[in-house]
Design a protein around this motif. Structure first.
Motif, PDB file in Angstrom:
ATOM      1  N   GLN A  35       0.833  -1.200   0.000  1.00  0.00           N
ATOM      2  CA  GLN A  35       0.000   0.000   0.000  1.00  0.00           C
ATOM      3  C   GLN A  35       0.870   1.254   0.000  1.00  0.00           C
ATOM      4  O   GLN A  35       0.613   2.202  -0.747  1.00  0.00           O
ATOM      5  N   ALA A  36       1.896   1.279   0.823  1.00  0.00           N
ATOM      6  CA  ALA A  36       2.780   2.443   0.883  1.00  0.00           C
ATOM      7  C   ALA A  36       3.501   2.641  -0.444  1.00  0.00           C
ATOM      8  O   ALA A  36       3.655   3.776  -0.919  1.00  0.00           O
ATOM      9  N   SER A  38       2.454   1.721  -3.416  1.00  0.00           N
ATOM     10  CA  SER A  38       1.474   2.210  -4.379  1.00  0.00           C
ATOM     11  C   SER A  38       1.207   3.692  -4.173  1.00  0.00           C
ATOM     12  O   SER A  38       1.165   4.467  -5.135  1.00  0.00           O
ATOM     13  N   LYS A  39       1.043   4.105  -2.910  1.00  0.00           N
ATOM     14  CA  LYS A  39       0.805   5.525  -2.624  1.00  0.00           C
ATOM     15  C   LYS A  39       2.001   6.377  -3.033  1.00  0.00           C
ATOM     16  O   LYS A  39       1.834   7.483  -3.550  1.00  0.00           O
ATOM     17  N   ALA A  40       3.208   5.874  -2.831  1.00  0.00           N
ATOM     18  CA  ALA A  40       4.402   6.614  -3.227  1.00  0.00           C
ATOM     19  C   ALA A  40       4.468   6.763  -4.741  1.00  0.00           C
ATOM     20  O   ALA A  40       4.813   7.835  -5.260  1.00  0.00           O
ATOM     21  N   GLU A  42       1.894   6.713  -6.786  1.00  0.00           N
ATOM     22  CA  GLU A  42       0.842   7.633  -7.191  1.00  0.00           C
ATOM     23  C   GLU A  42       1.228   9.078  -6.896  1.00  0.00           C
ATOM     24  O   GLU A  42       0.912   9.974  -7.667  1.00  0.00           O
ATOM     25  N   ALA A  43       1.908   9.306  -5.775  1.00  0.00           N
ATOM     26  CA  ALA A  43       2.333  10.669  -5.438  1.00  0.00           C
ATOM     27  C   ALA A  43       3.386  11.168  -6.418  1.00  0.00           C
ATOM     28  O   ALA A  43       3.412  12.350  -6.768  1.00  0.00           O
ATOM     29  N   GLY A  63      -6.327   1.681  -4.108  1.00  0.00           N
ATOM     30  CA  GLY A  63      -5.175   1.788  -3.223  1.00  0.00           C
ATOM     31  C   GLY A  63      -5.142   0.732  -2.147  1.00  0.00           C
ATOM     32  O   GLY A  63      -4.229   0.699  -1.350  1.00  0.00           O
ATOM     33  N   ASN A  64      -6.130  -0.135  -2.109  1.00  0.00           N
ATOM     34  CA  ASN A  64      -6.089  -1.198  -1.116  1.00  0.00           C
ATOM     35  C   ASN A  64      -5.577  -2.464  -1.757  1.00  0.00           C
ATOM     36  O   ASN A  64      -5.624  -2.634  -2.955  1.00  0.00           O
TER      37      ASN A  64
END
Length: 194
Positions: A35-36, A38-40, A42-43, A63-64
């Motif tokens: 998850q982290a 993926s978020k990184a 996307e950011a 994001g899950n």
């Protein structure tokens, strides 16, 4: 533990409870890490479209982490790398410098490996007597034997250098004499080459 497993299977034994506890902790960390990650991404790059079943890092669009079925599909070994579309990638000066630095590191590594290969010719195996290894050359010596050692000793000990050098020589002779007399077996000291 895996859901739906038969209670009589060997891995359901209480003996393995600690293993399964560690396994669950590791899997929980993996899911949080996905998850982290993926978020990184996307950011940094905006929404990332993950091809279904393309890698172990597959994360759903929201994001899950994916369901168990998705995980089974991605962990089947079909593809293990993260795919990246480089057609839209801008090549900046920083990226060029990174590539140049990488190339310099490769050249340095190649040079170091060549030096190691040359030194490997004088390498003594752990099960051999280091004094029996051939270290002779047909070329004449470049300087007088012991000249460099005498200069080092004089620099370290000053006027007492000859006395200390004589003590070291006496100790080395005693050691060599005892080794010749008792013929000890050498303990293998094997370096880790990771």
């Amino acid at each position: 533990m895996a859901s739906g497993s038969h209670p009589d299977t060997w891995y359901c034994s209480p003996v393995y409870a600690r293993y399964w506890q560690h396994y669950q902790q590791a899997m929980s960390w993996l899911h949080r890490h996905r998850q982290a990650y993926s978020k990184a991404l996307e950011a940094a790059w905006g929404p990332v479209a993950w091809p279904r079943g393309s890698s172990d890092w597959h994360v759903g669009a929201a994001g899950n982490s994916g369901s168990e079925e998705e995980e089974e599909e991605t962990s089947d070994g079909s593809s293990s790398g993260v795919e990246c579309d480089v057609t839209r990638m801008d090549i900046t000066d920083e990226l060029r410098e990174y590539f140049a630095q990488t190339e310099r590191h490769r050249e340095e590594l190649k040079r170091q490996q060549q030096e190691d290969a040359e030194r490997h010719g004088t390498y003594v195996l752990a099960d051999q007597d280091p004094r029996s290894a051939p270290r002779f050359s047909a070329a004449p010596p470049m300087e007088r034997p012991g000249e460099r050692r005498s200069a080092e000793m004089k620099k370290l000990y000053g006027k007492d250098a000859p006395r200390i050098q004589a003590m070291e020589a006496a100790m080395q002779l005693t050691f060599d004499r005892n080794c010749d007399r008792k013929q000890p077996k050498y303990w293998p000291v094997i370096p880790l080459r990771l």
